[in-house]
Scaffold this motif. Sequence first.
Motif, PDB file in Angstrom:
ATOM      1  N   TRP A  16       0.850  -1.198   0.000  1.00  0.00           N
ATOM      2  CA  TRP A  16       0.000   0.000   0.000  1.00  0.00           C
ATOM      3  C   TRP A  16       0.878   1.237   0.000  1.00  0.00           C
ATOM      4  CZ3 TRP A  16      -5.246  -0.183  -0.480  1.00  0.00           C
ATOM      5  CH2 TRP A  16      -5.813  -1.456  -0.382  1.00  0.00           C
ATOM      6  N   ALA A  17       0.411   2.292  -0.655  1.00  0.00           N
ATOM      7  CA  ALA A  17       1.200   3.517  -0.760  1.00  0.00           C
ATOM      8  C   ALA A  17       0.444   4.717  -0.214  1.00  0.00           C
ATOM      9  CB  ALA A  17       1.565   3.772  -2.221  1.00  0.00           C
ATOM     10  N   ASN A  23       0.710  13.948  -6.693  1.00  0.00           N
ATOM     11  CA  ASN A  23       2.095  13.461  -6.717  1.00  0.00           C
ATOM     12  C   ASN A  23       2.197  12.186  -7.538  1.00  0.00           C
ATOM     13  OD1 ASN A  23       2.554  15.530  -4.957  1.00  0.00           O
ATOM     14  ND2 ASN A  23       3.297  14.277  -3.280  1.00  0.00           N
ATOM     15  N   GLU A  24       3.245  12.110  -8.325  1.00  0.00           N
ATOM     16  CA  GLU A  24       3.501  10.920  -9.133  1.00  0.00           C
ATOM     17  C   GLU A  24       4.070   9.805  -8.252  1.00  0.00           C
ATOM     18  OE1 GLU A  24       2.888   8.927 -12.355  1.00  0.00           O
ATOM     19  OE2 GLU A  24       2.462  11.064 -12.362  1.00  0.00           O
ATOM     20  N   LYS A  25       5.014  10.187  -7.390  1.00  0.00           N
ATOM     21  CA  LYS A  25       5.691   9.207  -6.534  1.00  0.00           C
ATOM     22  C   LYS A  25       5.008   9.079  -5.179  1.00  0.00           C
ATOM     23  CE  LYS A  25      10.106   8.736  -6.428  1.00  0.00           C
ATOM     24  NZ  LYS A  25      11.538   8.891  -6.278  1.00  0.00           N
ATOM     25  N   ALA A  26       5.074   7.898  -4.610  1.00  0.00           N
ATOM     26  CA  ALA A  26       4.517   7.655  -3.281  1.00  0.00           C
ATOM     27  C   ALA A  26       5.402   8.304  -2.224  1.00  0.00           C
ATOM     28  CB  ALA A  26       4.421   6.154  -3.026  1.00  0.00           C
ATOM     29  N   THR A  27       4.775   8.836  -1.192  1.00  0.00           N
ATOM     30  CA  THR A  27       5.508   9.398  -0.062  1.00  0.00           C
ATOM     31  C   THR A  27       6.119   8.254   0.734  1.00  0.00           C
ATOM     32  OG1 THR A  27       3.866  11.153   0.062  1.00  0.00           O
ATOM     33  CG2 THR A  27       5.277  10.882   1.985  1.00  0.00           C
ATOM     34  N   LYS A  28       5.340   7.169   0.869  1.00  0.00           N
ATOM     35  CA  LYS A  28       5.800   5.991   1.608  1.00  0.00           C
ATOM     36  C   LYS A  28       5.041   4.771   1.113  1.00  0.00           C
ATOM     37  CE  LYS A  28       6.669   4.345   6.276  1.00  0.00           C
ATOM     38  NZ  LYS A  28       8.079   4.111   6.297  1.00  0.00           N
ATOM     39  N   VAL A  29       5.715   3.630   1.062  1.00  0.00           N
ATOM     40  CA  VAL A  29       5.089   2.359   0.699  1.00  0.00           C
ATOM     41  C   VAL A  29       5.189   1.439   1.901  1.00  0.00           C
ATOM     42  CG1 VAL A  29       5.164   0.362  -0.850  1.00  0.00           C
ATOM     43  CG2 VAL A  29       5.676   2.644  -1.741  1.00  0.00           C
ATOM     44  N   THR A  30       4.069   0.812   2.269  1.00  0.00           N
ATOM     45  CA  THR A  30       4.043  -0.092   3.416  1.00  0.00           C
ATOM     46  C   THR A  30       3.492  -1.441   2.972  1.00  0.00           C
ATOM     47  OG1 THR A  30       1.806   0.534   4.055  1.00  0.00           O
ATOM     48  CG2 THR A  30       3.588   1.850   4.991  1.00  0.00           C
ATOM     49  N   LYS A  38      -2.011   4.812   8.943  1.00  0.00           N
ATOM     50  CA  LYS A  38      -1.390   5.482  10.089  1.00  0.00           C
ATOM     51  C   LYS A  38      -0.461   6.608   9.631  1.00  0.00           C
ATOM     52  CE  LYS A  38       1.073   3.502  13.621  1.00  0.00           C
ATOM     53  NZ  LYS A  38       1.507   2.434  14.514  1.00  0.00           N
ATOM     54  N   VAL A  39       0.361   6.320   8.633  1.00  0.00           N
ATOM     55  CA  VAL A  39       1.308   7.299   8.103  1.00  0.00           C
ATOM     56  C   VAL A  39       0.550   8.458   7.450  1.00  0.00           C
ATOM     57  CG1 VAL A  39       3.106   7.678   6.350  1.00  0.00           C
ATOM     58  CG2 VAL A  39       3.153   5.606   7.749  1.00  0.00           C
ATOM     59  N   ALA A  40      -0.427   8.134   6.618  1.00  0.00           N
ATOM     60  CA  ALA A  40      -1.192   9.154   5.896  1.00  0.00           C
ATOM     61  C   ALA A  40      -1.973  10.041   6.859  1.00  0.00           C
ATOM     62  CB  ALA A  40      -2.143   8.494   4.904  1.00  0.00           C
ATOM     63  N   LYS A  41      -2.511   9.439   7.920  1.00  0.00           N
ATOM     64  CA  LYS A  41      -3.280  10.212   8.900  1.00  0.00           C
ATOM     65  C   LYS A  41      -2.384  11.240   9.583  1.00  0.00           C
ATOM     66  CE  LYS A  41      -6.094   9.941  13.035  1.00  0.00           C
ATOM     67  NZ  LYS A  41      -6.745   9.122  14.037  1.00  0.00           N
ATOM     68  N   GLN A  42      -1.173  10.811   9.945  1.00  0.00           N
ATOM     69  CA  GLN A  42      -0.218  11.711  10.590  1.00  0.00           C
ATOM     70  C   GLN A  42       0.089  12.916   9.698  1.00  0.00           C
ATOM     71  OE1 GLN A  42       3.145   9.400  11.765  1.00  0.00           O
ATOM     72  NE2 GLN A  42       3.326  10.412  13.725  1.00  0.00           N
TER      73      GLN A  42
END
Length: 75
Positions: A16-17, A23-30, A38-42
């Motif tokens: 999941w990204a 944005n073209e690129k993902a901020t983070k991939v988990t 959790k990351v996106a909510k923060q």
Amino acid sequence: MSKGKNQHVVKHPEGWAVKGAGNEKATKVTSTQAEAIKVAKQIAVNQGSELLIHGKNGRIREKNTYGEDSYPPKG
């Protein structure tokens, strides 16, 4: 206060990204959706933006607004 980019949690080949709107690129991939949420909510809380959670089919299944709501509930 300027509003940050809305954060999207989307399916990714490696799990999941978290992606900022436009944005073209993902901020983070988990590896799990829960981790990505959790990351996106923060990020959304920090930026006062929206979090949009997409299901495996790509459709938005949940939407949360953080920060100032343009349309607060009347009451």
